[in-house]
Design an enzyme around this catalytic site. Structure first.
Site, PDB file in Angstrom:
ATOM      1  N   GLU A  91      86.628  42.854  53.150  1.00  0.00           N
ATOM      2  CA  GLU A  91      86.601  43.640  51.909  1.00  0.00           C
ATOM      3  C   GLU A  91      87.110  42.776  50.763  1.00  0.00           C
ATOM      4  OE1 GLU A  91      88.606  47.391  52.543  1.00  0.00           O
ATOM      5  OE2 GLU A  91      87.308  47.876  54.214  1.00  0.00           O
ATOM      6  N   HIS A 104      88.550  52.617  42.472  1.00  0.00           N
ATOM      7  CA  HIS A 104      87.631  51.993  43.428  1.00  0.00           C
ATOM      8  C   HIS A 104      86.331  51.720  42.697  1.00  0.00           C
ATOM      9  CE1 HIS A 104      85.178  51.185  46.913  1.00  0.00           C
ATOM     10  NE2 HIS A 104      86.255  51.223  47.673  1.00  0.00           N
ATOM     11  N   ARG A 128      89.785  44.361  43.552  1.00  0.00           N
ATOM     12  CA  ARG A 128      89.229  45.598  43.011  1.00  0.00           C
ATOM     13  C   ARG A 128      89.392  45.806  41.517  1.00  0.00           C
ATOM     14  NH1 ARG A 128      90.579  50.089  47.433  1.00  0.00           N
ATOM     15  NH2 ARG A 128      89.134  49.065  48.848  1.00  0.00           N
ATOM     16  N   HIS A 134      91.277  55.979  42.830  1.00  0.00           N
ATOM     17  CA  HIS A 134      91.236  55.873  44.290  1.00  0.00           C
ATOM     18  C   HIS A 134      92.611  55.816  44.937  1.00  0.00           C
ATOM     19  CE1 HIS A 134      89.629  54.738  48.163  1.00  0.00           C
ATOM     20  NE2 HIS A 134      90.253  53.588  48.151  1.00  0.00           N
ATOM     21  N   ARG A 179      96.613  46.937  44.769  1.00  0.00           N
ATOM     22  CA  ARG A 179      96.616  46.921  46.234  1.00  0.00           C
ATOM     23  C   ARG A 179      95.422  46.145  46.781  1.00  0.00           C
ATOM     24  NH1 ARG A 179      94.117  50.588  50.241  1.00  0.00           N
ATOM     25  NH2 ARG A 179      92.901  51.199  48.455  1.00  0.00           N
TER      26      ARG A 179
HETATM   27  C1  SIN Z   1      86.956  51.226  51.216  1.00  0.00           C
HETATM   28  O1  SIN Z   1      86.478  51.473  52.309  1.00  0.00           O
HETATM   29  O2  SIN Z   1      86.368  50.615  50.332  1.00  0.00           O
HETATM   30  C2  SIN Z   1      88.325  51.718  50.930  1.00  0.00           C
HETATM   31  C3  SIN Z   1      89.304  50.925  51.653  1.00  0.00           C
HETATM   32  C4  SIN Z   1      90.616  50.997  50.949  1.00  0.00           C
HETATM   33  O3  SIN Z   1      90.727  51.614  49.894  1.00  0.00           O
HETATM   34  O4  SIN Z   1      91.556  50.350  51.415  1.00  0.00           O
END
Ligand code: SIN
Length: 544
Positions: free
Chosen positions: A120, A243, A289, A350, A385
């Site tokens: 991610e 998000h 993010r 988010h 985060r």
């Molecule tokens: C996501 O699946 O993009 C969210 C994961 C997260 O917020 O840690």
């Protein structure tokens, strides 16, 4: 008032932090879990991505620490980051012990750690353990199964915590300490009093303070607001994480398109079909993010369009359906086949990186009150985060809090006599519309004035509005019979006020806080946490 209910431990909230803590401490005493809806209705249940942990020889603690510190933009507490990252493998072992299943790698020749590790934004390595694209649900269900019929754990669903009971609130002098909580039983309208020598706040975040959010309806910041009213210190509320990719569709509420989609090659495109992330950051679509959300916001403001798209059509469609069954079926309900067409997406609130300040043991500065999970500010996330670090944080701090709480059982003072809850001379509210109107107003101005991009003028307008609304809400609170929506509105207003005050205090841009009037980062004056405490002017401390 009903007779006070006495327990050794009271847990407010039923996500991963609360359930894990409850299971640990139940080996030593009685536990009440107080949760305002059904137990499974927690933010954990909606977590799609997974849990970050170093489980592969190609990865290292150092790399995970470095990625977390980089995302946190200079505000992480390095000792906390190291502790959490190094506790990762143990936290995963705990989850496996509770019966959680993580996807295994399909690669031939299984090795010692053959988990299918996802990637991610902000992660330099593949390190996200996941259960397809519904990891949170898998964890929540496994823990709830352990809780069900547990002889020492009593689950109180449909109970909304109202306020923490403290010694000062009960009229005693000396050091203020937490004695438990008042909670409204939605079924009877009665207020119950839960007493315990240790209370854990695990009530989740506050995404509902914004008009658009990936969070479930329960996320009204109750724990943060209650802790603030009880005198605990709240930190870093200006850092609300947006998000980058929530589904844009008029009939779909709060649906996240996991960052794991970009981890598997998904590309963000503008409405002309052009990719745009490589201009903003060297990690492109997998940048942290805050950077991706701001780039999308910028793209939307410049083009005047309603959404950008996330394109994974170039990947094998069987793989996409297998890896993202939940996202695929949700999109299909709205006529979007993610294997053939790009998904329309927008950013949405988010994750609340701030919260009730704790130390490494999960203790707040209100004695006998602990906090874990999104409600807490532990020092891990800093100003932003890193994706999928939060389930890990929740487990590590719930565990530490349990350890500390168990160790203290023998030297707890008795709770003593406590005041009853007085409804006072209240009557039924004649107009529930006041609640919905105020709720909508807060969420809209928070989105427009205190969102991804802020300015002094926008913050001042938001401050003015929240002052007026707070006055109206307080009047309403003291004059009418309390209901769960009224409690949520009151908490939401408190959290909005804390976010605005913290954002006004930070005269720079860093991580998730971006102010057009102070676009640069100022490490000389603001490499510090923002601290809010009732009755005390906003102040800062140093992260280390
Ligand atoms: C996501 O699946 O993009 C969210 C994961 C997260 O917020 O840690």
């Amino acid at each position: 008032m009903a007779t006070p209910l006495n327990f050794d431990f009271v847990v407010i909230g039923s996500g991963v932090a609360g359930l894990h803590f409850a299971l640990r401490v139940a080996e030593h005493g009685s536990v009440a879990i107080v949760t305002k809806k059904r137990a499974a209705e927690s933010a954990t249940n909606y977590a799609q991505g997974g849990i970050a942990a170093v489980m592969d020889t190609a990865d290292s603690f150092d790399a995970h620490v470095k990625d977390t510190l980089y995302a946190g933009a200079g505000l992480c507490d390095e000792a906390v980051v190291k502790h959490v990252v190094e506790s990762g493998p143990r936290a995963i072992q705990n989850l496996l012990k509770w019966g959680v299943n993580f996807d295994r790698s399909e690669k031939a020749g299984a090795e010692a750690f053959d988990y299918d590790l996802g990637r991610e934004g902000g992660h330099s390595k593949r390190r996200i353990l996941h259960h397809r694209d519904s990891t949170g649900r898998e964890i929540e269900q496994s823990l709830l199964q352990r809780i069900a019929n547990h002889p020492r754990i009593a689950l109180y669903e449909d109970h909304s915590a109202i306020d923490l009971l403290t010694t000062h609130r009960s009229g005693r002098s000396g050091e203020n300490r937490c004695l438990g909580t008042y909670a409204l039983d939605s079924a009877t309208g009665e207020v119950d009093l839960f007493l315990a020598s240790v209370t854990l706040l695990a009530s989740g975040g506050a995404g509902k303070v914004y008009l658009y959010t990936s969070n479930p309806d329960i996320a009204s910041g109750d724990g943060i607001a209650m802790a603030y009213r009880a005198g605990a210190t709240i930190a870093n509320m200006e850092f609300m994480q947006f998000h980058p990719t929530c589904l844009f569709h008029p009939n779909s509420k709060s649906f996240l398109i996991s960052e794991a989609v970009r981890g598997e090659g998904g590309i963000l495109r503008n409405r002309q079909g052009e990719p745009f992330m490589s201009q903003s950051h060297e990690m492109g679509d997998l940048a942290p993010r805050d950077i991706v959300a701001r780039a999308i916001d910028d793209e939307l403001k410049r083009s005047g369009e309603d959404y950008v798209t996330l394109d994974i059509t170039h990947q094998d469609s069987d793989f996409v359906r297998r890896r993202f069954p939940n996202i695929d079926s949700h999109c299909l309900q709205f006529g979007i086949d993610m294997t053939r067409e790009p998904i329309p997406v927008v950013p949405a609130a988010h994750y609340c990186c701030g919260g009730v300040r704790t130390n490494l043991k999960g203790e707040t500065d209100l004695p006998n009150l602990f906090a874990a999970g999104e409600v807490a500010s532990t020092g891990l996330h800093g100003a932003n985060r890193l994706a999928s670090n939060s389930l890990l944080e929740a487990l590590v701090f719930a565990d530490a809090a349990a350890e500390e709480a168990i160790g203290r059982m023998s030297d707890q003072e008795p709770v003593g006599s406590v005041p009853e809850w007085h409804h006072g001379e209240v009557r039924e509210s004649p107009e529930a519309v006041v609640i919905t109107q105020n709720w909508d107003e807060i969420r809209r101005f928070m989105w427009n004035y205190v969102g991804i991009v802020r300015s002094n003028g926008r913050l001042a307008r938001a401050h003015h509005r929240i002052d007026m609304l707070q006055e109206e809400i307080n009047q309403y609170y003291w004059n009418f019979r309390i209901t769960s929506p009224l409690l949520e509105l009151r908490n939401l207003a408190t959290v909005a006020e804390l976010i605005i005050r913290a954002a006004e205090y930070r005269l720079e841009s860093r991580g998730l806080h971006y102010n057009l009037d102070y676009p640069a980062r100022d490490d000389v004056n603001f490499r510090a946490n923002t601290l809010l405490r009732q009755g005390v002017p906003t102040r800062k401390d140093s992260p280390e």
